[in-house]
Design an enzyme around this catalytic site. Structure first.
Site, short mmCIF file in Angstrom:
data_model
loop_
_atom_site.label_atom_id
_atom_site.label_comp_id
_atom_site.label_asym_id
_atom_site.label_seq_id
_atom_site.Cartn_x
_atom_site.Cartn_y
_atom_site.Cartn_z
N ASP A 172 -2.80 -21.79 15.15
CA ASP A 172 -1.49 -21.34 14.68
C ASP A 172 -0.55 -22.51 14.38
O ASP A 172 0.24 -22.44 13.45
CB ASP A 172 -0.88 -20.43 15.77
CG ASP A 172 0.41 -19.77 15.33
OD1 ASP A 172 0.43 -19.22 14.21
OD2 ASP A 172 1.40 -19.78 16.09
N GLU B 57 8.34 -23.79 22.08
CA GLU B 57 9.10 -22.57 21.75
C GLU B 57 9.33 -21.80 23.05
O GLU B 57 8.44 -21.73 23.89
CB GLU B 57 8.29 -21.68 20.81
CG GLU B 57 8.05 -22.29 19.44
CD GLU B 57 7.26 -21.35 18.53
OE1 GLU B 57 7.89 -20.62 17.76
OE2 GLU B 57 6.02 -21.34 18.61
N LYS C 256 -0.18 -19.39 5.13
CA LYS C 256 -1.14 -19.79 6.14
C LYS C 256 -1.54 -18.60 7.01
O LYS C 256 -0.78 -17.62 7.01
CB LYS C 256 -0.58 -20.94 6.98
CG LYS C 256 0.55 -20.54 7.95
CD LYS C 256 0.60 -21.40 9.16
CE LYS C 256 0.03 -20.71 10.36
NZ LYS C 256 0.98 -20.29 11.39
N LYS D 165 10.91 -28.00 5.61
CA LYS D 165 12.12 -28.15 6.43
C LYS D 165 12.83 -29.44 6.04
O LYS D 165 12.19 -30.47 5.84
CB LYS D 165 11.75 -28.20 7.92
CG LYS D 165 11.32 -26.84 8.49
CD LYS D 165 11.00 -26.96 9.97
CE LYS D 165 10.31 -25.73 10.49
NZ LYS D 165 11.21 -24.65 10.86
N ARG E 285 0.82 -1.21 0.00
CA ARG E 285 0.00 0.00 0.00
C ARG E 285 0.86 1.27 0.00
O ARG E 285 0.54 2.27 -0.62
CB ARG E 285 -0.88 0.00 1.25
CG ARG E 285 -2.35 0.07 0.91
CD ARG E 285 -3.19 -0.03 2.13
NE ARG E 285 -2.61 -0.99 3.08
CZ ARG E 285 -3.16 -1.27 4.26
NH1 ARG E 285 -4.27 -0.69 4.62
NH2 ARG E 285 -2.60 -2.14 5.09
N ASP F 5 2.68 -24.65 3.89
CA ASP F 5 2.90 -24.98 5.29
C ASP F 5 4.42 -25.09 5.40
O ASP F 5 5.00 -26.09 4.97
CB ASP F 5 2.24 -26.32 5.64
CG ASP F 5 2.42 -26.63 7.11
OD1 ASP F 5 3.49 -26.33 7.66
OD2 ASP F 5 1.49 -27.18 7.72
N HIS F 6 5.06 -24.06 5.96
CA HIS F 6 6.52 -24.02 5.83
C HIS F 6 7.20 -25.20 6.54
O HIS F 6 8.32 -25.56 6.22
CB HIS F 6 7.08 -22.67 6.31
CG HIS F 6 7.19 -22.54 7.79
ND1 HIS F 6 6.12 -22.22 8.59
CD2 HIS F 6 8.23 -22.70 8.63
CE1 HIS F 6 6.52 -22.17 9.85
NE2 HIS F 6 7.80 -22.46 9.90
N HIS G 280 0.88 -27.28 10.93
CA HIS G 280 2.19 -27.93 11.10
C HIS G 280 2.11 -29.29 11.82
O HIS G 280 2.65 -30.28 11.35
CB HIS G 280 3.15 -27.04 11.89
CG HIS G 280 3.23 -25.62 11.38
ND1 HIS G 280 3.15 -25.30 10.05
CD2 HIS G 280 3.38 -24.44 12.05
CE1 HIS G 280 3.27 -23.98 9.92
NE2 HIS G 280 3.40 -23.44 11.11
N LYS H 26 4.02 -21.62 23.50
CA LYS H 26 4.97 -20.49 23.53
C LYS H 26 5.47 -20.32 24.96
O LYS H 26 4.78 -20.68 25.91
CB LYS H 26 4.25 -19.21 23.12
CG LYS H 26 3.60 -19.29 21.74
CD LYS H 26 4.43 -18.61 20.70
CE LYS H 26 3.77 -18.60 19.35
NZ LYS H 26 4.72 -18.83 18.27
#
Ligand code: BG6
Length: 510
Positions: free
Chosen positions: A242, A223, A155, A189, A49, A184-185, A247, A347
């Site tokens: 998330d 994490e 995602k 991997k 933008r 889906d990263h 994942h 997390k």
């Protein structure tokens, strides 16, 4: 054979001034360029933008590369050659007229190349914009060459089953499934891709890979980071949306799936779909016994005091959003009946580690006297996705010496000893696959819907509960108490990273 490489290629990135492009997409394209994977003639159009000149845009991308690329800092000459193909186009994604500019730029590029180009549209924007971007791309006839146009969605694909279905329906009116790449990263991997190689390229494990020999499976993605400045997104998502919907369920599929007939995209995706179908649906009355959620309170991580979830920026002070999920999944098929799959993510936990542990059943009868096997442990296969990248097989052996003493040792495959420095980032693998038209590592529409369908009863139940009922855990711990009880009820416990990662071939007690 990379047909994309032999023809001119255009990448149009929507949301190009955002974090994802700076951290992941452009660094991945730059690395592919360095390794000579990009077409000889290519152009990148970033769109956002803000009004920026090409130079300003390129500078911001260079900063991203110098900060986040595995090949940082950028080499001045190589960067100049790469940056010369990058352009910025300010556009309001809601305004159809903005899209004519993309069309013109692509046409000019094709005229200069004297050939039609393949075009990849990358939607690095909030999911609420997916529909409007697709419509405008289609309206401007920017996508009508099915073989030449692909569209990539970041995602989350949908917010729940209903929205995912609506999105799939609207996108599939405009694009063929062959053109659609839902990222889906995790699937890009190196260590995750290796699960398929490990399972399907070795005859050793397949006979054991079932309820007769395996006792339990644990998939733990923890994490120690919090939600950083993503409070507005995370408040709407929570850990279930998330991490679990995408994942972690994909990891469950890779461990539990049948052997595909071939490595073709739809063969692999069909087998994964079978797993999602076979996971037992959550009945409302069973949810509290099979799932645990939690939200972090303030605590200490690596000696540093950190705030609780409700104190994070852009988070409601009375939020009921979960930052931790643990679940027991049952898979109703011949291979896995009765074998629990425990999954967990959160997390601000004690350590960051993504680990899959497969614990085999105990020997049917021990021939050794008890005192020889004080540290007896059932065989375990530990697939460590990150930060350690390894596969460990834990075995019982005799400790060298005059006495018969049994102990647990590791057989270790460590990626660091195998060119890990050269391992591509997940986004490099996935972008190359998009270029090559290989959809194996991308979620098909039905998979996404099935994953949402499975989790809907849990989402609904949690949404209906009082936000203050959410169990709390201290930042820096391993999650709420209920997480331990979930396994304790079955006579198990979570395998935490410090228990699993022993030094290779050292005789250490566990
Ligand atoms: C993302 C989630 O998809 O994956 C983040 O939105 C999470 O919340 C991240 O931190 C984890 O990915 P990785 O590759 O850092 O393990």
């Amino acid at each position: 054979m990379n047909a994309f490489k032999s023809q001119p290629g255009v990448f149009v990135i929507f949301g190009a001034t955002g974090d994802l492009n700076l951290r992941k997409i452009t660094p991945a394209l730059y690395n592919l360029f360095l390794d000579n994977w990009l077409p000889h003639e290519f152009m990148i159009i970033g769109s956002g933008r803000r009004s920026l000149t090409d130079e300003q845009f390129r500078d911001s991308l260079l900063q991203g590369i110098n900060q986040f690329s595995r090949k940082r800092p950028a080499d001045a000459d190589k960067w100049a050659a790469f940056a010369g193909r990058i352009f910025y186009q300010a556009a309001d994604i809601n305004d159809p007229s903005g899209y004519t500019a993309f069309g013109q730029r692509i046409k000019e590029f094709e005229t200069n190349c004297g050939q039609e180009a393949n075009v990849i549209y990358y939607l690095a924007v909030a999911p609420s914009f997916f529909g409007v971007v697709c419509e405008n791309v289609a309206k401007n006839k920017l996508s009508n060459k099915i073989q030449r146009t692909r569209i990539v969605f970041e995602k989350p694909f949908g917010h729940d089953l209903e929205s995912a279905k609506a999105l799939n329906a609207s996108v599939s009116k405009l694009f063929d499934e062959k053109q659609i790449y839902r990222i889906d990263h995790y699937l890009g991997k190196e260590t995750v891709q290796n699960i398929m190689a490990f399972r399907f390229a070795n005859s050793l494990f397949e006979p054991l890979w079932n309820r007769n020999y395996i006792e339990q499976v644990q998939i733990s993605v923890t994490e120690n980071l919090g939600i950083a400045d993503r409070g507005d997104y995370y408040e709407q998502a929570g850990a279930l949306r998330d991490m679990v919907q995408n994942h972690i369920l994909q990891l469950v599929c890779l461990i539990a799936m049948e052997v595909p007939v071939s490595f073709k995209a739809n063969e692999v995706r069909n087998k994964k779909m079978d797993v999602l179908h076979a996971i037992r649906k959550f009945k409302s009355k069973d949810i509290s016994g099979l799932t645990v959620r939690g939200q972090y309170s303030k605590g200490t991580i690596q000696g540093k005091a950190v705030p609780g979830y409700r104190e994070e920026s852009k988070v409601d002070a009375h939020s009921g959003t979960e930052s931790f999920v643990a679940m027991k999944l049952n898979i109703d098929n011949w291979r896995w009946q009765g074998i629990p799959f425990y999954i967990r993510t959160g997390k601000r936990l004690q350590q960051s580690a993504s680990i899959i542990t497969i614990q085999f059943k105990d020997t049917p009868h021990s021939v050794f006297p008890k005192e020889t096997a004080k540290t007896w442990q059932q065989n375990r296969l530990i697939i460590s996705i990150q930060p350690e990248m390894s596969i460990r097989l834990q075995l019982q052996t005799k400790k060298p010496g005059l006495e018969m003493v049994l102990n647990t040792v590791d057989m270790l495959f460590d990626y660091n000893s195998e060119d890990a420095v050269h391992s591509p980032e997940a986004y490099e693998t996935l972008l190359l696959d998009v270029m090559e038209g290989d959809q194996t590592l991308f979620m098909r529409g039905d998979q996404v819907e099935m994953a949402w369908e499975l989790l809907m009863p849990v989402l609904k139940k949690w949404q209906e509960s009082d936000p203050d009922e959410i169990p709390k855990y201290d930042a820096g711990s391993w999650g709420p108490e209920g997480s331990d009880s979930l396994l304790k009820n079955d006579g198990f416990h979570w395998f935490n990273v410090n228990e699993l990662e022993k030094k290779d071939n050292e005789f250490k007690s566990i």
